[in-house]
Design a protein around this motif. Structure first.
Motif, PDB file in Angstrom:
ATOM      1  N   GLU A  58     -18.155   8.428  -2.715  1.00  0.00           N
ATOM      2  CA  GLU A  58     -18.017   7.086  -1.921  1.00  0.00           C
ATOM      3  C   GLU A  58     -16.852   6.662  -1.584  1.00  0.00           C
ATOM      4  N   GLY A  59     -16.576   5.814  -0.520  1.00  0.00           N
ATOM      5  CA  GLY A  59     -15.506   5.207  -0.334  1.00  0.00           C
ATOM      6  C   GLY A  59     -15.403   3.739  -0.378  1.00  0.00           C
ATOM      7  N   GLU A  60     -16.399   3.037  -1.104  1.00  0.00           N
ATOM      8  CA  GLU A  60     -16.596   1.726  -0.960  1.00  0.00           C
ATOM      9  C   GLU A  60     -16.789   1.259  -2.513  1.00  0.00           C
ATOM     10  N   GLU A  61     -16.716   2.092  -3.633  1.00  0.00           N
ATOM     11  CA  GLU A  61     -17.463   1.553  -4.742  1.00  0.00           C
ATOM     12  C   GLU A  61     -16.367   0.524  -5.153  1.00  0.00           C
ATOM     13  N   GLU A  62     -15.200   0.287  -5.125  1.00  0.00           N
ATOM     14  CA  GLU A  62     -14.192  -0.502  -5.389  1.00  0.00           C
ATOM     15  C   GLU A  62     -14.344  -1.914  -4.666  1.00  0.00           C
ATOM     16  N   PHE A 105      -3.553  22.706  -9.636  1.00  0.00           N
ATOM     17  CA  PHE A 105      -4.380  21.545  -9.517  1.00  0.00           C
ATOM     18  C   PHE A 105      -3.844  20.203  -9.592  1.00  0.00           C
ATOM     19  N   LEU A 106      -2.792  19.925 -10.550  1.00  0.00           N
ATOM     20  CA  LEU A 106      -1.985  18.946 -10.753  1.00  0.00           C
ATOM     21  C   LEU A 106      -1.196  18.690  -9.573  1.00  0.00           C
ATOM     22  N   ASP A 107      -0.849  19.559  -8.806  1.00  0.00           N
ATOM     23  CA  ASP A 107       0.169  19.381  -7.412  1.00  0.00           C
ATOM     24  C   ASP A 107      -0.981  18.836  -6.509  1.00  0.00           C
ATOM     25  N   ASP A 108      -2.222  19.279  -6.433  1.00  0.00           N
ATOM     26  CA  ASP A 108      -3.183  18.919  -5.307  1.00  0.00           C
ATOM     27  C   ASP A 108      -3.669  17.560  -5.600  1.00  0.00           C
ATOM     28  N   LEU A 109      -4.020  17.175  -6.988  1.00  0.00           N
ATOM     29  CA  LEU A 109      -4.334  15.838  -7.308  1.00  0.00           C
ATOM     30  C   LEU A 109      -3.051  14.857  -6.858  1.00  0.00           C
ATOM     31  N   ALA A 110      -1.925  15.202  -7.487  1.00  0.00           N
ATOM     32  CA  ALA A 110      -0.814  14.222  -6.917  1.00  0.00           C
ATOM     33  C   ALA A 110      -0.788  14.092  -5.467  1.00  0.00           C
ATOM     34  N   VAL A 111      -1.166  14.992  -4.500  1.00  0.00           N
ATOM     35  CA  VAL A 111      -1.258  14.688  -3.201  1.00  0.00           C
ATOM     36  C   VAL A 111      -2.282  13.525  -2.633  1.00  0.00           C
ATOM     37  N   TRP A 112      -3.335  13.708  -3.396  1.00  0.00           N
ATOM     38  CA  TRP A 112      -4.519  12.670  -3.122  1.00  0.00           C
ATOM     39  C   TRP A 112      -4.141  11.396  -3.578  1.00  0.00           C
ATOM     40  N   LEU A 113      -3.467  11.437  -4.728  1.00  0.00           N
ATOM     41  CA  LEU A 113      -3.194  10.094  -5.420  1.00  0.00           C
ATOM     42  C   LEU A 113      -2.241   9.391  -4.607  1.00  0.00           C
ATOM     43  N   ARG A 114      -1.463   9.951  -3.868  1.00  0.00           N
ATOM     44  CA  ARG A 114      -0.323   9.357  -2.981  1.00  0.00           C
ATOM     45  C   ARG A 114      -1.009   8.607  -1.912  1.00  0.00           C
ATOM     46  N   ILE A 115      -2.419   8.920  -1.505  1.00  0.00           N
ATOM     47  CA  ILE A 115      -3.048   8.287  -0.361  1.00  0.00           C
ATOM     48  C   ILE A 115      -3.631   6.901  -0.931  1.00  0.00           C
ATOM     49  N   PRO A 116      -3.088   5.777  -0.441  1.00  0.00           N
ATOM     50  CA  PRO A 116      -3.559   4.535  -1.036  1.00  0.00           C
ATOM     51  C   PRO A 116      -4.699   3.882  -0.590  1.00  0.00           C
ATOM     52  N   SER A 117      -6.055   4.605  -0.901  1.00  0.00           N
ATOM     53  CA  SER A 117      -7.286   4.272  -0.185  1.00  0.00           C
ATOM     54  C   SER A 117      -7.806   3.113  -1.169  1.00  0.00           C
ATOM     55  N   VAL A 118      -7.257   2.020  -0.501  1.00  0.00           N
ATOM     56  CA  VAL A 118      -7.714   0.594  -0.991  1.00  0.00           C
ATOM     57  C   VAL A 118      -8.866   0.065  -0.243  1.00  0.00           C
ATOM     58  N   SER A 119     -10.045   0.309  -0.568  1.00  0.00           N
ATOM     59  CA  SER A 119     -11.001  -0.303   0.390  1.00  0.00           C
ATOM     60  C   SER A 119     -11.247  -1.793   0.602  1.00  0.00           C
ATOM     61  N   ALA A 120     -10.590  -2.253  -0.419  1.00  0.00           N
ATOM     62  CA  ALA A 120     -10.878  -3.811  -0.344  1.00  0.00           C
ATOM     63  C   ALA A 120      -9.674  -4.587   0.585  1.00  0.00           C
ATOM     64  N   GLN A 121      -8.816  -3.655   1.025  1.00  0.00           N
ATOM     65  CA  GLN A 121      -7.790  -4.270   2.069  1.00  0.00           C
ATOM     66  C   GLN A 121      -7.958  -3.571   3.173  1.00  0.00           C
ATOM     67  N   TYR A 159     -21.911  12.488  -8.263  1.00  0.00           N
ATOM     68  CA  TYR A 159     -21.496  11.281  -7.471  1.00  0.00           C
ATOM     69  C   TYR A 159     -20.104  10.797  -8.074  1.00  0.00           C
ATOM     70  N   GLY A 160     -19.267  10.175  -7.336  1.00  0.00           N
ATOM     71  CA  GLY A 160     -17.856   9.779  -7.404  1.00  0.00           C
ATOM     72  C   GLY A 160     -17.516   8.890  -6.441  1.00  0.00           C
ATOM     73  N   HIS A 161     -16.242   8.423  -6.546  1.00  0.00           N
ATOM     74  CA  HIS A 161     -15.777   7.560  -5.245  1.00  0.00           C
ATOM     75  C   HIS A 161     -14.240   7.846  -5.098  1.00  0.00           C
ATOM     76  N   HIS A 162     -13.723   7.686  -3.948  1.00  0.00           N
ATOM     77  CA  HIS A 162     -12.409   8.137  -3.561  1.00  0.00           C
ATOM     78  C   HIS A 162     -11.615   6.950  -3.225  1.00  0.00           C
ATOM     79  N   ASP A 163     -12.383   5.659  -3.108  1.00  0.00           N
ATOM     80  CA  ASP A 163     -11.301   4.510  -3.111  1.00  0.00           C
ATOM     81  C   ASP A 163     -10.674   4.013  -4.231  1.00  0.00           C
ATOM     82  N   VAL A 164      -9.863   3.311  -4.467  1.00  0.00           N
ATOM     83  CA  VAL A 164      -9.192   2.539  -5.426  1.00  0.00           C
ATOM     84  C   VAL A 164      -8.932   1.203  -5.402  1.00  0.00           C
TER      85      VAL A 164
END
Length: 467
Positions: free
Chosen positions: A158-162, A20-36, A90-95
Motif C-alpha cells: 500500500e501507498g497510504e498506510e501512514e 540486498f542492503l545496497d538495494d534497500l538503501a536506494v529505496w530508503l532514499r526515496i522520501p515517500s511521505v504520503s501525508a505531504q 501485505y505491507g506499505h511503501h509510504d513513510v
C-alpha cells in the motif's frame, strides 16, 4: 513440513547480503511521505521502483495500482503446482514525515549503517520489512531448487498506510478477484524483544464518535438561571461518568455482546512474556496501571474491548471567571473492539445508551466516523502454526504469542477476502517507528529474510492440511 536445508538458506542469504542492503538503501532514499502533498511524486517513484525491483526479483507480474490518492503495488508469482495454496503478503511503501531538525542524528533519507543497525526513515516501518521478502523468496528457490515458490505468492504493498489508508478498502474490494488468497501475511508489525521472537495473532478494531450536547440557545447568566435549567456541560460530565462502572468495565448495555473471551491457554501464554509493568508505565509516562478488573495489563491492551474519552469540552475556557450556563458541550469517544464485536452493533448500543443518559431539555447529536474491524487468528490455525515453525527455524528458539492493541487495515483484508491474517514482523520497540533516528537491527532484518525463505514451503504444507 518443508525439507529445505536451513544451512543452504543461510549460505544464500549471506552471499547476497551486501547487494540486498545496497538495494534497500536506494529505496530508503526515496522520501515517500504520503501525508505531504509535495511528496506525491516521490510516493509514485517509490511504487515504480518497487514494481521494477519485484520484476527483477522474478515476479512475472508486478503492477502499480492507482488509487484516488497514492498508488499501491501488486505482484504475483504463481506456483508450478496449480493446486498449491495462495498467500498474499501485505505491507506499505509510504513513510512518516521526517526532517533533520526533528532530532535526527543524520539525514533521515540518507541511510546510515552503524553498530549493526540501519538508520533511515522506513528502515523498520515498513520498507525494510517489505523488502526482506524479496531476498527471502530467492533464498527459498535457491535452497529448494524450485523455479517458482511453493505457494501462489502475491504481494500488495500500500501507498497510504501512514495517512490512514483512506482508499485501501475500496481498492481491496475493487481488486478482490486478483487478491483472492488462502492466507494473508502482514509484515508491518514487530516482536516483543530481540531475544524474544513473537508472532502477533490479532489486532483490535476501532469505532469513534463525537457527541454534541445543546441546552440554551445561547450562553446565559448562571445567577439568573443556574439550578433551574439543564446545563449541557454538566450533562457531558455525567455522560462520561456513566461510561464505566466501579470495576472499570464499560457500562454501555450490549457493549460486550459477541466478545470472544481469552482462553486459559492464551492467558498462560501472555503471562509467559517477560513483561515489566513499571518499565511499561515509564514508557507510558504514567503512574499507575488501571483497567477492567480481573485482567492483567497485557490482557487489557491486547484482548479486551475498551471505551476511552478522547476529549471533553464546553463553556468558558479563558482566564478568570465567567458565570454562565454554556449553550453547548461536546465529548469525543473511541471504542476498541475485539474479535466477535461488530462496529454496527457498537454504534447502535452507544446511540441508545447516550439517548438514555441525556436529561430532558438537552438536545444531543451523535456522529460516528469510519470503523475498523478487529481480527484474530486462533492459535491452532494451520497457517499460524506454519508462521511459527518458519520463525522458530530462523531464530532457533521457541516463538511466543502477542496481540496488538491498535488497529490497522489488516481487518479489511480479512473481511473482504475471507482469509486468515497472520503477522510476520521482526521490528523491536527500540526501532523508533514514527520517531527521529528510526532504525532496524540488521541481525533481525536477516532473520526476517530467513523466516520468509522457510515460510512458503511451510505454508504450502500447512494449508494443504487445513480442514
Amino acid at each position: 513440513m518443508s525439507q529445505t536445508p536451513d544451512s543452504a538458506v543461510r549460505q544464500y542469504i549471506e552471499q547476497h547480503r551486501a547487494a540486498f542492503l545496497d538495494d534497500l538503501a536506494v529505496w530508503l532514499r526515496i522520501p515517500s511521505v504520503s501525508a505531504q502533498p509535495d511528496h506525491a511524486p516521490d510516493v509514485r517513484r517509490s511504487a515504480d521502483w518497487l514494481a521494477a525491483k519485484l520484476k527483477e526479483t522474478g515476479f512475472p507480474t508486478a503492477e502499480v495500482w492507482p488509487t484516488p490518492g497514492a498508488p499501491a503495488v501488486f505482484a504475483e508469482w504463481p506456483c508450478d503446482d496449480p493446486d498449491a495454496p495462495t498467500v498474499l503478503v501485505y505491507g506499505h511503501h509510504d513513510v512518516q514525515p521526517a526532517a533533520r531538525e526533528d532530532g535526527w542524528d543524520t539525514e533521515p533519507f540518507e541511510p546510515v549503517m552503524r553498530d549493526g543497525r540501519l538508520y533511515a526513515r522506513g528502515a523498520a516501518d515498513d520498507k525494510g520489512q517489505v523488502f526482506f521478502h524479496t531476498l527471502g523468496v530467492r533464498a527459498h528457490l535457491a535452497a529448494t531448487g524450485r523455479s517458482a515458490p511453493a505457494v501462489h505468492l502475491k504481494l500488495l504493498i500500500e501507498g497510504e498506510e501512514e495517512s490512514g489508508s483512506p482508499h485501501f478498502r475500496a481498492l481491496v474490494e475493487e481488486r478482490a478477484g486478483r487478491l483472492t488468497a488462502d492466507a494473508v501475511i502482514v509484515s508491518d508489525t514487530g516482536m516483543w524483544a530481540e531475544d524474544t521472537p513473537t508472532v502477533c495473532t490479532g489486532m483490535r478494531g476501532l469505532a469513534e464518535c463525537e457527541i454534541h450536547l445543546y441546552g440554551p440557545d445561547q450562553d446565559i447568566h448562571s445567577g439568573s438561571f443556574g439550578g433551574a435549567v439543564p446545563n449541557p456541560a454538566t450533562a457531558a460530565a455525567r455522560l462520561v461518568a456513566a461510561l464505566h462502572d466501579e470495576h472499570a468495565r464499560v457500562a454501555v448495555p450490549g457493549f460486550y455482546d459477541g466478545v470472544v473471551e481469552l482462553t486459559d491457554r492464551e492467558r498462560e501464554l501472555f503471562a509467559e512474556l517477560p513483561f515489566d509493568e513499571q518499565r511499561w508505565l515509564d514508557t507510558a509516562k504514567s503512574y499507575a496501571a488501571h483497567g477492567e478488573a480481573g485482567y492483567s495489563t497485557l490482557e487489557r491492551v491486547w484482548a479486551r474491548p475498551t471505551a476511552e474519552v478522547n476529549g471533553i469540552g464546553g463553556g468558558y475556557q479563558g482566564p478568570g471567571s465567567k458565570t454562565i450556563i454554556p449553550s453547548s458541550a461536546m465529548v469525543k469517544l473511541t471504542f476498541r473492539m475485539v474479535a466477535g464485536q461488530d462496529p454496527a452493533h457498537i454504534e447502535k448500543v452507544v446511540r441508545a445508551w447516550a439517548a438514555d443518559q441525556v436529561p430532558a431539555g438537552i438536545r444531543h447529536e451523535i456522529t460516528f466516523g469510519g470503523a475498523t474491524r478487529p481480527c484474530l487468528t486462533p492459535l491452532d490455525h494451520p497457517a499460524l502454526q506454519s508462521v511459527v515453525r518458519a520463525m522458530s527455524r530462523a531464530f532457533e528458539q521457541p516463538v511466543r504469542f502477542t496481540r496488538e492493541g491498535g488497529s490497522g487495515p489488516a481487518a479489511d483484508l480479512q473481511e473482504v477476502l475471507g482469509a486468515p491474517v497472520l503477522f510476520l514482523g521482526i521490528s523491536v520497540p527500540s526501532d523508533g517507528w514514527h520517531a527521529p533516528n528510526e532504525k532496524v537491527e540488521l541481525d533481525l532484518l536477516f532473520k526476517g529474510v530467513e523466516t520468509s525463505a522457510y515460510l512458503w514451503s511451510e505454508l504450502a504444507a500447512g494449508l494443504r492440511d487445513a480442514p
